[in-house]
Design a protein around this motif. Structure first.
Motif, mmCIF file in Angstrom:
data_model
loop_
_atom_site.group_PDB
_atom_site.id
_atom_site.type_symbol
_atom_site.label_atom_id
_atom_site.label_comp_id
_atom_site.label_asym_id
_atom_site.label_seq_id
_atom_site.Cartn_x
_atom_site.Cartn_y
_atom_site.Cartn_z
ATOM 1 N N PRO A 1 35.959 41.793 31.173
ATOM 2 C CA PRO A 1 35.441 41.554 33.392
ATOM 3 C C PRO A 1 36.360 42.472 33.826
ATOM 4 O O PRO A 1 37.647 42.955 33.355
ATOM 5 N N ALA A 2 35.881 43.260 34.750
ATOM 6 C CA ALA A 2 36.878 43.780 36.099
ATOM 7 C C ALA A 2 36.228 43.734 37.414
ATOM 8 O O ALA A 2 35.129 44.195 38.153
ATOM 9 N N PHE A 3 36.702 42.601 37.575
ATOM 10 C CA PHE A 3 36.919 42.075 38.943
ATOM 11 C C PHE A 3 37.204 42.440 40.167
ATOM 12 O O PHE A 3 36.671 43.256 41.292
ATOM 13 N N ASP A 4 38.589 43.637 39.992
ATOM 14 C CA ASP A 4 38.826 43.901 41.216
ATOM 15 C C ASP A 4 38.419 43.511 42.464
ATOM 16 O O ASP A 4 38.276 44.268 43.314
ATOM 17 N N THR B 1 37.209 34.321 41.560
ATOM 18 C CA THR B 1 36.472 35.536 41.412
ATOM 19 C C THR B 1 34.978 35.417 41.204
ATOM 20 O O THR B 1 34.133 33.962 41.223
ATOM 21 N N ARG B 2 34.682 35.849 41.559
ATOM 22 C CA ARG B 2 32.475 35.779 41.244
ATOM 23 C C ARG B 2 32.733 36.021 39.468
ATOM 24 O O ARG B 2 33.366 36.270 39.038
ATOM 25 N N TYR C 1 35.043 33.891 34.635
ATOM 26 C CA TYR C 1 35.568 34.022 36.395
ATOM 27 C C TYR C 1 36.916 33.422 36.375
ATOM 28 O O TYR C 1 37.365 32.749 34.988
ATOM 29 N N ILE C 2 37.659 33.665 37.173
ATOM 30 C CA ILE C 2 39.066 33.333 37.497
ATOM 31 C C ILE C 2 39.203 32.363 39.206
ATOM 32 O O ILE C 2 38.886 32.686 39.784
ATOM 33 N N LYS C 3 40.193 31.774 38.385
ATOM 34 C CA LYS C 3 40.301 30.876 39.786
ATOM 35 C C LYS C 3 42.694 30.643 39.670
ATOM 36 O O LYS C 3 42.622 30.985 38.520
ATOM 37 N N MET C 4 42.602 30.877 40.767
ATOM 38 C CA MET C 4 43.839 31.316 41.068
ATOM 39 C C MET C 4 44.590 29.748 42.232
ATOM 40 O O MET C 4 43.656 29.797 43.115
ATOM 41 N N PHE D 1 23.192 47.170 51.411
ATOM 42 C CA PHE D 1 24.229 46.503 50.889
ATOM 43 C C PHE D 1 25.842 46.474 51.415
ATOM 44 O O PHE D 1 25.912 47.552 51.060
ATOM 45 N N VAL D 2 26.443 45.325 51.699
ATOM 46 C CA VAL D 2 27.798 45.606 51.798
ATOM 47 C C VAL D 2 28.784 45.098 50.701
ATOM 48 O O VAL D 2 28.377 43.459 50.492
ATOM 49 N N HIS D 3 29.242 45.409 50.253
ATOM 50 C CA HIS D 3 30.132 44.870 49.165
ATOM 51 C C HIS D 3 31.034 44.181 49.782
ATOM 52 O O HIS D 3 32.459 44.921 50.032
ATOM 53 N N VAL D 4 30.583 42.481 49.614
ATOM 54 C CA VAL D 4 32.070 41.709 50.337
ATOM 55 C C VAL D 4 33.043 41.541 49.555
ATOM 56 O O VAL D 4 34.254 40.794 50.203
ATOM 57 N N LEU D 5 33.058 41.374 48.206
ATOM 58 C CA LEU D 5 33.833 40.971 47.407
ATOM 59 C C LEU D 5 34.680 41.943 46.595
ATOM 60 O O LEU D 5 35.311 40.908 46.657
ATOM 61 N N LYS D 6 35.096 42.811 47.614
ATOM 62 C CA LYS D 6 36.055 43.426 47.159
ATOM 63 C C LYS D 6 37.041 43.697 47.907
ATOM 64 O O LYS D 6 36.788 44.115 49.098
#
Length: 425
Positions: free
Chosen positions: A217-220, A208-209, A193-196, A53-58
């Motif tokens: 929430p902790a997006f990081d 973000t997700r 979730y956040i849109k920038m 499992f590759v964490h691609v969201l960070k």
């Protein structure tokens, strides 16, 4: 006669020889194919399923897209990685021994934790960092809130800014949010979730997700924007939109954060910041603008030609002060939509020039039961398009819409153009 008989006997033996060789070739091919299949099956059974499992969201790099995967997801610096708490290597892999008899993994409730960077930092450290790096005009002092203010409080957003001079890249790390309001009244929680968006050009839009059922929430997540010179950073503005995902309707808007980068120095390194989330401020003008439409009714061919010419004085639909308008045209017969068209999108302008022609076939002999609806919308790639204004033309329409329709019925085969005021969408 003897030589002829001998040659004929030799020719009779050729098909027999060819048949024997063909049979041997067929048997060899089938045997080889069966052996290859058995080897592949045995090799697959011995292999372990790829449960990596590759964490691609960070750390998601947005531009450019032609970079390799190593650069694309390497958004953190080595110095930042050393400061983070050490994580065991096995945490990025599924434990195969914990599967049940059916081969499924036991369900575990995800636990939202705060970012490691923020656990080691006190609010005092945030205040001192901002005071040293940011001008007082761009910051708000931290004051104690009364009970009434806490009820209207929408939470706090924590993020960091950084500029990489070697790659000429601007990095924005959305860390976490605290104290968000509950948008779901039944479960008393939210799916934030956040849109920038980077203003004023609105070219760079990211989000973000979605984190399920949490008010902390902790997006990081780090977003890297390439091709932005450091000299232009002062002219940019960051717009954060905090939303709550809704599966059955439009997502709920929790609030927004607007960060002008004027006076913010990123030459000394990463800058940690936090801002209070405020209510969304949609700047609406007194009017909704005007639309120039040209109509022509061809009674012989029973067609209606519609030309969307111009729009002017369109209101500001977002914080950037500019809209990306386009027009959607709907044809109705007896209050039932029978055809629809739309124009191209005009970028960043309150006064758009379309000059696009549409031809509609009329299903009846006259225009008594026909009406046309014009919707002026603001194009937005990240969310649903908002309606800026609406216009209806028909025999039952009031004002200029009814007058325009009456003229094209009295003077067929004549192109008649008029300006119309847009009403609320």
């Amino acid at each position: 006669m003897a030589p002829i008989a001998a040659s004929r006997q030799q020719f009779d033996e050729i098909p027999t020889v060819v048949g024997i060789f063909s049979a041997f070739g067929l048997v060899f091919s089938v045997s080889l194919f069966a052996w290859i299949c058995c080897q592949r099956k045995s090799s697959k059974s011995n292999k372990t399923p790829p449960y990596k499992f590759v964490h691609v969201l960070k750390g998601v790099d947005i531009y450019p897209e032609n970079l390799n995967s190593k650069k694309k997801f390497g958004a953190y610096d080595k110095s930042e990685a050393k400061n983070k708490s050490a994580m065991p290597k096995n945490s990025l892999h599924f434990d195969l021994e914990k599967r049940d008899l059916n081969g499924n993994f036991p369900k575990t409730t995800p636990k939202i934790q705060s970012s490691p960077d923020l656990e080691n930092l006190s609010p005092k450290h945030f205040a001192e960092k901002k005071k040293d790096s940011v001008s007082p005009d761009g910051l708000k002092s931290i004051t104690s809130l009364s009970s009434e203010d806490k009820q209207d409080k929408l939470g706090t957003l924590f993020f960091s800014l950084e500029y990489n001079f070697e790659k000429k890249a601007f990095l924005v790390n959305i860390k976490e949010a605290h104290g968000l309001p509950a948008m779901d009244e039944q479960s008393m929680t939210s799916d934030p979730y956040i849109k920038m968006t980077i203003l004023p050009e609105k070219k760079h839009k990211v989000k973000t997700r979605v984190l399920r059922k949490t008010l902390e929430p902790a997006f990081d997540e780090t977003f890297t924007f390439y091709g932005i010179p450091y000299s232009q950073i002062q002219d940019l503005t960051l717009h954060f939109m905090i939303l709550s995902f809704d599966r059955f309707s439009r997502d709920d808007v929790i609030g927004e954060v607007l960060i002008p980068l004027t006076g913010i120095e990123l030459s000394e390194g990463k800058l940690l910041m936090d801002r209070e989330i405020i209510k969304r401020n949609v700047r609406k003008s007194s009017g909704h603008g005007e639309l120039l439409i040209s109509l022509c009714y061809q009674s012989t061919t029973n067609t209606l030609t519609v030309v969307v010419l111009k729009a002017r004085h369109l209101p500001k639909s977002d914080v950037s002060g500019l809209s990306d308008p386009y027009v959607k045209v709907n044809l109705y017969h007896a209050k039932k939509r029978i055809s629809k068209k739309k124009t191209h999108v005009k970028k960043c302008t309150p006064n758009a020039v379309f000059n696009e022609l549409f031809v509609f076939d009329i299903p009846c002999e006259d225009l008594d039961d026909i009406s046309i609806e014009f919707l002026v919308l603001d194009s937005d790639r990240g969310s649903r398009n908002e309606v800026i204004g609406r216009l209806t033309l028909g025999s039952s329409a009031e004002g200029t819409g009814g007058e325009h329709w009456k003229e094209i019925c009295e003077y067929p085969r004549r192109q008649i153009a008029k300006w119309h005021m847009l009403c609320d969408g």
